[in-house]
Design a protein around this motif. Structure first.
Motif, short mmCIF file in Angstrom:
data_model
loop_
_atom_site.label_atom_id
_atom_site.label_comp_id
_atom_site.label_asym_id
_atom_site.label_seq_id
_atom_site.Cartn_x
_atom_site.Cartn_y
_atom_site.Cartn_z
N ALA A 1 51.96 43.05 50.98
CA ALA A 1 50.61 42.72 50.09
C ALA A 1 51.05 42.93 48.65
N LEU A 2 51.12 41.94 47.86
CA LEU A 2 51.42 41.93 46.51
C LEU A 2 50.32 41.93 45.81
N THR A 3 49.81 42.95 45.24
CA THR A 3 48.42 42.94 44.71
C THR A 3 48.68 43.19 43.21
N HIS A 4 48.27 42.18 42.45
CA HIS A 4 48.18 42.06 40.92
C HIS A 4 46.85 42.63 40.40
N PHE A 5 46.76 43.65 39.74
CA PHE A 5 45.63 44.34 39.27
C PHE A 5 45.49 43.77 37.64
N LEU A 6 44.69 42.96 37.10
CA LEU A 6 44.47 42.28 36.19
C LEU A 6 43.92 42.85 34.86
N LEU A 7 45.07 43.15 33.93
CA LEU A 7 44.60 43.59 32.77
C LEU A 7 43.96 42.94 31.66
N ASP A 8 44.54 41.80 31.44
CA ASP A 8 44.11 40.66 30.63
C ASP A 8 43.99 39.40 31.37
N GLY A 9 43.03 38.59 30.68
CA GLY A 9 43.12 37.15 31.16
C GLY A 9 41.78 36.91 32.46
N HIS A 10 40.88 37.89 32.17
CA HIS A 10 39.94 37.72 33.17
C HIS A 10 38.97 36.24 33.06
N HIS A 11 38.87 36.03 31.94
CA HIS A 11 37.89 34.51 31.86
C HIS A 11 39.02 33.41 32.13
N ARG A 12 39.99 33.58 31.78
CA ARG A 12 41.24 32.60 31.90
C ARG A 12 41.09 32.49 33.53
N MET A 13 41.42 33.56 34.30
CA MET A 13 41.56 33.25 35.82
C MET A 13 40.24 32.75 36.44
N VAL B 1 43.42 41.11 41.49
CA VAL B 1 42.50 41.96 41.44
C VAL B 1 41.91 41.98 40.23
N PRO B 2 40.54 41.72 39.95
CA PRO B 2 40.01 42.06 38.24
C PRO B 2 39.48 43.37 38.27
N MET B 3 40.05 43.82 37.01
CA MET B 3 39.57 45.33 36.80
C MET B 3 37.97 45.41 36.45
N LEU C 1 50.68 33.92 35.19
CA LEU C 1 50.57 35.35 35.08
C LEU C 1 51.68 35.99 35.02
N LEU C 2 51.76 36.86 33.89
CA LEU C 2 52.80 37.89 33.72
C LEU C 2 52.63 39.13 34.53
N SER C 3 53.33 39.32 35.69
CA SER C 3 53.30 40.46 36.41
C SER C 3 54.29 41.63 36.07
N LEU C 4 53.97 42.95 36.15
CA LEU C 4 54.61 44.02 35.78
C LEU C 4 54.82 44.61 37.21
N LEU C 5 55.80 44.24 37.80
CA LEU C 5 55.84 44.99 39.24
C LEU C 5 56.41 46.21 38.98
N SER D 1 37.04 51.64 37.26
CA SER D 1 37.32 50.32 36.74
C SER D 1 36.30 49.39 36.08
N THR D 2 36.34 49.79 34.71
CA THR D 2 35.32 49.26 33.95
C THR D 2 35.70 48.39 32.63
N GLU D 3 36.97 48.17 32.35
CA GLU D 3 37.43 47.65 31.11
C GLU D 3 38.71 46.87 31.57
N THR D 4 38.91 45.89 30.62
CA THR D 4 40.17 45.03 30.43
C THR D 4 40.82 45.63 29.35
N PHE D 5 42.10 45.16 29.07
CA PHE D 5 43.06 45.56 28.09
C PHE D 5 43.85 44.49 27.42
N SER D 6 43.98 44.74 25.91
CA SER D 6 44.60 43.70 25.09
C SER D 6 45.50 44.47 24.10
#
Length: 254
Positions: free
Chosen positions: A200-212, A148-150, A224-228, A60-65
């Motif tokens: 437990a609904l767990t959202h693994f954050l792909l994009d928006g780490h600074h915003r969060m 949960v941030p990546m 938050l756009l969640s793809l469940l 878990s070392t990167e974000t996605f855009s």
């Protein structure tokens, strides 16, 4: 607040998705979120009585855009092919440190399962994370939500966090994106007021780490756009189908 629910959509790359879920259902262990084939998070075991878990791993070392006009399709292209329920949520994130005040693993989870039988300690997620929402499911179950941030907030660029904080103060509501799972578990043979089923609904954050992080620091809401992922959690499909209704309830504690 639940803002919008789209119909379940088939999304994802059938061949080589960047993110994937791996599980050993025969041993009820080793559920993982993988990034490029490397373990990024260890997840709740399949057993149905094991503690809720999201524990950061070395992958878990990167974000996605990803680029694209439709964010559902764009971010969906990173995921394994399957059924996904797109949810648009408004959240007010609260940053929690492991074993600190408000840590689910050191508080609610210990109340239900007790300390880890081997280590004699609460479960340790190895990452700060955000708490956002909770509500009763019924008299024997409670719903918790986590973002949960990546990558940890300490990796965020301070100037970017401050920029988004200023935007939020000006009324701009930023949007973050996550892939999400619903895990449901309860201790075996337990009773009493602290022993109940945890959803437990767990959202693994792909994009928006600074915003969060900016939203957590300022107290402003963020979208938050969640793809469940319908079939990737330990919850049954009918349980997953209840998530929009639960998420539309008023927040509350047990």
């Amino acid at each position: 607040m639940l803002l919008n629910v789209e119909p379940v959509r088939v999304l994802g790359d059938p061949d080589e998705p960047r993110l994937s879920f791996s599980a050993d259902t025969e041993t009820n262990r080793e559920r993982l979120l993988l990034v490029d084939g490397k373990p990024a998070f260890e997840l709740t075991f399949w057993c149905g009585t094991c503690q809720i878990l999201f524990q950061r791993q070395e992958g878990s070392t990167e974000t996605f855009s990803p680029e694209g006009d439709d964010p559902v399709e764009a971010f969906g292209s990173l995921l394994p092919q399957g059924d996904y329920q797109p949810l648009s949520l408004e959240i007010r994130p609260r940053l929690v440190q492991p074993s600190g005040a408000g840590d689910y693993f050191a508080e609610e989870q210990v109340e239900t399962w007790g300390l880890d039988s081997f280590w004699g300690l609460p479960v340790y997620p190895r990452t700060p994370y955000y708490r956002t929402f909770e509500t009763p499911v019924d008299g024997e179950a409670h719903f918790y939500e986590f973002v949960v941030p990546m990558v940890p907030p300490s990796w965020n660029e301070r100037a970017q966090v401050e920029k988004y904080a200023s935007d939020l103060e000006s009324g701009d509501v930023a949007t973050a994106v996550a892939v999400s799972i619903l895990d449901v578990s309860a201790p075996a043979g337990a009773d009493g007021p602290d022993h109940y089923q945890h959803w437990a609904l767990t959202h693994f954050l792909l994009d928006g780490h600074h915003r969060m992080q900016a939203a957590a620091e300022t107290g402003h809401p963020v979208r938050l756009l969640s793809l469940l992922a319908v079939d990737s959690g330990t919850a049954s499909r009918p349980m997953v189908e209840r998530v929009p209704a639960l998420r539309a309830q008023e927040p509350g504690r047990r």
